[in-house]
Design a protein around this motif. Structure first.
Motif, PDB file in Angstrom:
ATOM      1  N   VAL A   6      -9.441  21.052 -37.532  1.00 17.24           N
ATOM      2  CA  VAL A   6     -10.494  22.005 -37.184  1.00 17.24           C
ATOM      3  C   VAL A   6      -9.837  23.388 -37.190  1.00 17.24           C
ATOM      4  N   LYS A  28     -16.338  18.371 -29.332  1.00 15.99           N
ATOM      5  CA  LYS A  28     -15.439  19.172 -30.157  1.00 15.99           C
ATOM      6  C   LYS A  28     -15.805  20.652 -30.130  1.00 15.99           C
ATOM      7  N   TRP A  34      -8.080  18.016 -33.728  1.00 16.29           N
ATOM      8  CA  TRP A  34      -9.006  17.440 -32.749  1.00 16.29           C
ATOM      9  C   TRP A  34      -8.821  15.931 -32.746  1.00 16.29           C
ATOM     10  N   ILE A  52     -13.421  23.796 -28.722  1.00 13.61           N
ATOM     11  CA  ILE A  52     -13.029  24.932 -29.569  1.00 13.61           C
ATOM     12  C   ILE A  52     -13.422  26.250 -28.915  1.00 13.61           C
TER      13      ILE A  52
END
Length: 239
Positions: free
Chosen positions: A174, A228, A183, A232
């Motif tokens: 990612v 996810k 990830w 982030i």
């Protein structure tokens, strides 16, 4: 030397390549004859392997992968894929020399800046672990939500600090602030790697979903019950 060439040379150290056989006599006999189709096929296969590595590896000096064993090294963390990782038994031991300290003391105890994710704010507890001979600690951990959410920070110039065992596909690339990150989706076995490079199995525990990234030569692990996209965003808010 370009970044790609440097990465491929680093990668070669992780591949188990046998010593080449002595083919001097056969070469002398075959001088002047066309190359066998088998050799041309091997050359094409080698080119295809290089193309695969270029496609899979991100353009960053911190990533080294072993395509034979499925081992990835990135930002001080090694990730090994296994069909059925053995879950740790019992309670994990604390990291070597681990102790709880105030945030300002933690900052004085490590060789890198401790930055707080703005989305999480001030941590509920701060831990430092694995001191060297001068008393400087290798890892700083910020704990939130009763310890269910944690950020581990450690010097990215150091060797491996954590080892993960995940089920395929396990990990994927990612981006955090335009740079590559990893990830790891879902629970996985996490162990500590000591300064000698040994995996400390007594520290092994079942970890949650984790985002791994590097910023200004400091490596980070954000672990918890997070999606996810949320992970982030937290990483992007690092102050």
């Amino acid at each position: 030397m370009g970044d790609l060439e440097r990465e491929l040379r680093d990668l070669s150290a992780w591949l188990d390549t046998p010593d080449p056989p002595d083919v001097t006599a056969r070469v002398r006999v075959r001088l002047g004859t066309p190359a066998p189709r088998r050799r041309r096929w091997r050359s094409l296969a080698a080119v295809a392997l290089v193309a695969l590595l270029v496609a899979v590896l991100p353009p960053t000096r911190g990533a080294i992968a072993d395509v034979v064993t499925g081992l990835l090294r990135f930002a001080g963390v090694s990730i090994a894929t296994s069909p059925s990782p053995t879950p740790p038994g019992g309670t994990a031991s604390p990291l070597p020399g681990q102790r709880a300290v105030a945030l300002d003391e933690a900052q004085r105890s490590v060789r890198f800046p401790i930055r707080l994710p703005a989305m999480l704010g001030t941590p509920e507890q701060v831990l430092v672990a694995d001191p060297d001979a001068t008393g400087r600690y290798r890892v700083a951990t910020l704990l939130y939500d009763g310890g269910a959410l944690r950020v581990d920070a450690f010097d990215g110039h150091l060797d491996l600090a954590f080892h993960k065992e995940v089920t395929p596909p396990g990990a994927n690339w990612v981006q955090v602030n335009g740079d590559f990150a990893v990830w790891v989706d879902g629970p996985h076995v996490l162990s500590y790697v000591d300064r000698a490079g040994g995996i400390r199995r007594e520290t092994a525990r079942l970890a949650g979903s984790t985002l791994i990234w590097q910023d200004n030569d400091v490596s980070y692990r954000l672990e918890g019950t997070l999606a996810k996209a949320e992970a982030i965003e937290i990483a992007r808010s690092l102050g």
